[in-house]
Enzyme design. Structure first.
Site, mmCIF file in Angstrom:
data_model
loop_
_atom_site.group_PDB
_atom_site.id
_atom_site.type_symbol
_atom_site.label_atom_id
_atom_site.label_comp_id
_atom_site.label_asym_id
_atom_site.label_seq_id
_atom_site.Cartn_x
_atom_site.Cartn_y
_atom_site.Cartn_z
ATOM 1 N N HIS A 45 0.516 -1.195 -0.030
ATOM 2 C CA HIS A 45 -0.052 -0.083 0.010
ATOM 3 C C HIS A 45 0.720 1.146 -0.035
ATOM 4 C CE1 HIS A 45 0.438 0.187 4.477
ATOM 5 N NE2 HIS A 45 0.221 1.320 4.354
ATOM 6 N N ASP B 102 7.773 -7.517 8.635
ATOM 7 C CA ASP B 102 6.470 -6.726 8.515
ATOM 8 C C ASP B 102 6.621 -5.279 7.763
ATOM 9 O OD1 ASP B 102 3.791 -5.960 9.120
ATOM 10 O OD2 ASP B 102 4.658 -4.565 10.280
ATOM 11 N N HIS C 216 7.681 -2.515 2.463
ATOM 12 C CA HIS C 216 7.438 -1.086 2.211
ATOM 13 C C HIS C 216 8.843 -0.416 2.093
ATOM 14 C CE1 HIS C 216 3.451 -2.009 3.390
ATOM 15 N NE2 HIS C 216 3.672 -1.693 4.527
ATOM 16 N N LYS D 283 8.155 0.452 15.704
ATOM 17 C CA LYS D 283 7.024 0.807 16.717
ATOM 18 C C LYS D 283 7.299 1.651 17.894
ATOM 19 C CE LYS D 283 4.336 -2.014 14.097
ATOM 20 N NZ LYS D 283 3.441 -1.458 12.994
HETATM 21 C C1 BG6 Z 1 1.449 -2.291 7.380
HETATM 22 C C2 BG6 Z 1 2.207 -2.905 8.543
HETATM 23 O O1 BG6 Z 1 1.936 -2.943 6.380
HETATM 24 O O2 BG6 Z 1 1.993 -0.844 7.356
HETATM 25 C C3 BG6 Z 1 1.829 -2.371 9.897
HETATM 26 O O3 BG6 Z 1 1.842 -4.291 8.823
HETATM 27 C C4 BG6 Z 1 2.170 -0.901 9.773
HETATM 28 O O4 BG6 Z 1 2.390 -2.907 10.891
HETATM 29 C C5 BG6 Z 1 1.356 -0.237 8.589
HETATM 30 O O5 BG6 Z 1 1.640 -0.148 10.989
HETATM 31 C C6 BG6 Z 1 1.980 1.116 8.263
HETATM 32 O O6 BG6 Z 1 1.385 1.992 7.313
HETATM 33 P P1 BG6 Z 1 0.968 3.514 7.142
HETATM 34 O O7 BG6 Z 1 0.154 3.684 5.934
HETATM 35 O O8 BG6 Z 1 0.097 3.700 8.499
HETATM 36 O O9 BG6 Z 1 2.374 3.915 7.180
#
Ligand code: BG6
Length: 494
Positions: free
Chosen positions: A188, A245, A250, A349
Site C-alpha cells: 500500500h 512486516d 515498504h 513501532k
Molecule cells: C502495514 C504494517 O503494512 O503498514 C503495519 O503491517 C504498519 O505494521 C502499517 O503499521 C503502516 O502503514 P501506514 O500507511 O500507516 O504508514
C-alpha cells in the site's frame, strides 16, 4: 499561498463496471480500508453502473446485515468529514454478502458464482484479504468453480509469504490459476501520493538526475517511524517482526524507487524491471557483518506524547519474546551509480512520532571560498507522511551588514500550502488501478522473491551470529545502537 490559489480540483479517470469479491470481507482490512476506500471512490463518481462489491467470510449474514456492519465500521474508523448519509445509502446498495467456507463446500462456491454478473466480459476482482496460507486454496476454488473468466484478476494482500521459499510456493500456486499480468500484489506504500511523487520528482525534473549518484550524494536515509505499538495484532506481529512486516516490503520499495535507473516508460514491466535490478544489487548481509550494519530493537515501557505506554511483551501478552519492533540497516547497492553510498534504513513501532521520510544527503562542496565559515552540505528531505513536503536545504547569505554570514534554509514545497484537495487513501488509488488493469504500482512475483532473498539472509545472519536485541524506551527513536551505527561513519539520523 491563499486558499484561492491552491489546486482544488481532481480529475478522475472512469473505470469500467466491475464485480469485486473481498475474501475476508468482515476482517480488519475490509472494515478499516477497503470498504471506506470504495465508498470514497463511489462518492467521487468513479464507481458506475451496477458494479457490485461482494463480501465473503465463513459465517452467514444477509446483504443488509453486511451493509450495516460496514457502515458501523466506517463510522468507527474513518474520518467523518467526507461522510454523507444519502450517498452511503446509495453506495450500500452495491454491497452484497456470500457466506463461503474456502474448504470444499461446492454449494458455497456456487452461491458466489450466482452473486456475480453473468456478463462474461465484466471485470472481476478477487481480493484476498486473508492469511497467505489461504491464497492458493482460494485460487484453486475459484478455478474449480469456473469463476476465473478472461477479465478476472486476483489481488494478494501482504504478507506475501514469510520467507523466500513460501513466497515462491505462493507465486507458483497462484500462478497456476492466474497469469502473472492478472496478479496484483499490494504494497500500500506504492499507493501513497508522496511515494508516487518520488517518480515525478526524479523523472519529471532535469535538475536532480545529474546529481543522483555517488558523484554528489554522500548517503541516503529512509525512515518509517510509527508511534503506535502492535495494537491488537500481537499474535501476527510476534511471528513477523519489523524486518518482515515493514522492511521486506515498504522500506525496500521506497529504496527501489529512490535508487532505480530511469525506466523506459511508466509501464508496469519497465518500472518493475528497474526495481528488480536494485533488489538484486543489494549487498547480502552476512553473519560476519550483521552486528556492524544492522540493529534490532524492541520497545520497553516509556512515554509517547506524555502518555505512559506498556512494553512490547505486555502489548502482546507474553512473558518472553525475541521479536524486533525496530530495525536499522546500513545497506549498500553494488552498482556503478551507488558504489560507496551507504543507504541507512530504519523503521520502528512506538517511536517518538509518526514520520516517514527520505533524506538525500549531498556531499560538501569540493572547496570552500568562505574561509573558516562552516558550510552545511545540501540536503533533500522528502517527507512522505504526515506534513507531506519536499524540502531542499541550501546555503544562502543572511541579509544585512556585518560580514558574509551564511544561513541554511529550505526551499519548501509543502503539499498543504499548495493543494487544497483531499488526499485519497492509498487503497483508493490501488483498487481503481486493479479495475483498470494497471499493474505499475503492484509488485511482480520476482520482485517479491528477490526482496525475501535479501531479508532471509539477514534473518539467518541474526540467528547464526546471535545478534542481540536492544531495548529502547517507548517514545525514543529506537535504541542508542542505531545512532551509534551512523556515528561511526560520521553521520547522524536527521
Ligand atoms: C502495514 C504494517 O503494512 O503498514 C503495519 O503491517 C504498519 O505494521 C502499517 O503499521 C503502516 O502503514 P501506514 O500507511 O500507516 O504508514
Amino acid at each position: 499561498m491563499s486558499t484561492d490559489e491552491k489546486q482544488t480540483s481532481s480529475a478522475f479517470l472512469p473505470v469500467n463496471t466491475f464485480d469485486l469479491v473481498v475474501f475476508g470481507g468482515t476482517g480488519d482490512l475490509a472494515r478499516r480500508k477497503l470498504i471506506p476506500a470504495l465508498y470514497h471512490r463511489f462518492c467521487d463518481g468513479q464507481i458506475s453502473g451496477d458494479s457490485r462489491i461482494i463480501g465473503t467470510s465463513r459465517s452467514e449474514r444477509t446483504d443488509s446485515a453486511y451493509a450495516k456492519q460496514m457502515h458501523k465500521a466506517y463510522k468507527e474508523f474513518s474520518s467523518g468529514n467526507d461522510y454523507d448519509d444519502s450517498q452511503w445509502d446509495e453506495f450500500s446498495n452495491k454491497l452484497k454478502y456470500v457466506g463461503l467456507d474456502v474448504g470444499d463446500k461446492a454449494a458455497d462456491w456456487k452461491a458466489l458464482g450466482k452473486a456475480l454478473s453473468k456478463d462474461k466480459d465484466r471485470v472481476r476482482v478477487f481480493y484476498l484479504a486473508v492469511p497467505p496460507k489461504l491464497f492458493v486454496p482460494i485460487c484453486n476454488g475459484l478455478k474449480a468453480a469456473g469463476l476465473v473468466t478472461e477479465n478476472a484478476r486476483v489481488v494478494l494482500e501482504k504478507p506475501l509469504g514469510t520467507d523466500h521459499a513460501s513466497a515462491q510456493a505462493t507465486n507458483a500456486g497462484v500462478g497456476a490459476v492466474f497469469d502473472e499480468n492478472k496478479i496484483y500484489r499490494i504494497d500500500h506504500y506504492l499507493g501513497k501520493e508522496t511515494v508516487q511523487n518520488l517518480l515525478v520528482l526524479r523523472f519529471g525534473n532535469i535538475l536532480l538526475e545529474p546529481l543522483w549518484s555517488n558523484r554528489a550524494i554522500d548517503h541516503i536515509e529512509i525512515t518509517v517511524a510509527e508511534s503506535i505499538g502492535v495494537g491488537g495484532r500481537g499474535a501476527y506481529y510476534d511471528t513477523a517482526g519489523a524486518l518482515r512486516d515493514m522492511v521486506q516490503n515498504h522500506l525496500l520499495q521506497l529504496l527501489c524507487l529512490t535508487a532505480m535507473e530511469t525506466p523506459a516508460s511508466l509501464d508496469a514491466d519497465d518500472v518493475r524491471t528497474e526495481k528488480l535490478k536494485v533488489l538484486r544489487a543489494l549487498r547480502p548481509i552476512t553473519k560476519d557483518v550483521a552486528s556492524y550494519v544492522t540493529v534490532r530493537g524492541q520497545y520497553a515501557r516509556g512515554k509517547v506524547d506524555d502518555e505512559v505506554m506498556p512494553d512490547y511483551l505486555t502489548d502482546v501478552g507474553v512473558d518472553f519474546s525475541e521479536t524486533e519492533t525496530f530495525v536499522a540497516i546500513k545497506a549498500h547497492i553494488d552498482n556503478w551509480r551507488w558504489a560507496g553510498v551507504p543507504i541507512y534504513i530504519r523503521t520502528g513501532k512506538r517511536m517518538a512520532s509518526r514520520r516517514s521520510e527520505i533524506v538525500i544527503q549531498f556531499k560538501p562542496v569540493p572547496h570552500s571560498v568562505f574561509g573558516p565559515t562552516k558550510l552545511n552540505p545540501n540536503k533533500l528531505v522528502i517527507r512522505l507522511q504526515p506534513d507531506e513536503a519536499v524540502n531542499l536545504w541550501m546555503e544562502i547569505k543572511e541579509p544585512g551588514a556585518g560580514g558574509l554570514r551564511l544561513k541554511t534554509l529550505p526551499l519548501n514545497l509543502s503539499y498543504a500550502d499548495n493543494f487544497a484537495v483531499r488526499y485519497p487513501d492509498a487503497y483508493e488509488r490501488l483498487l481503481m488501478d486493479v479495475v483498470r488493469g494497471n499493474l505499475s504500482l503492484f509488485m511482480r512475483g520476482d520482485e517479491v522473491e528477490a526482496a525475501w532473498k535479501w531479508v532471509d539472509e539477514i534473518i539467518k545472519s541474526w540467528a547464526d551470529s546471535g545478534q542481540r536485541l536492544e531495548l529502547y524506551q517507548a517514545g525514543q527513536d529506537g535504541p542508542d545502537e542505531s545512532h551509534d551505527m551512523l556515528a561511526k561513519d560520521g553521520n547522524k539520523w536527521v
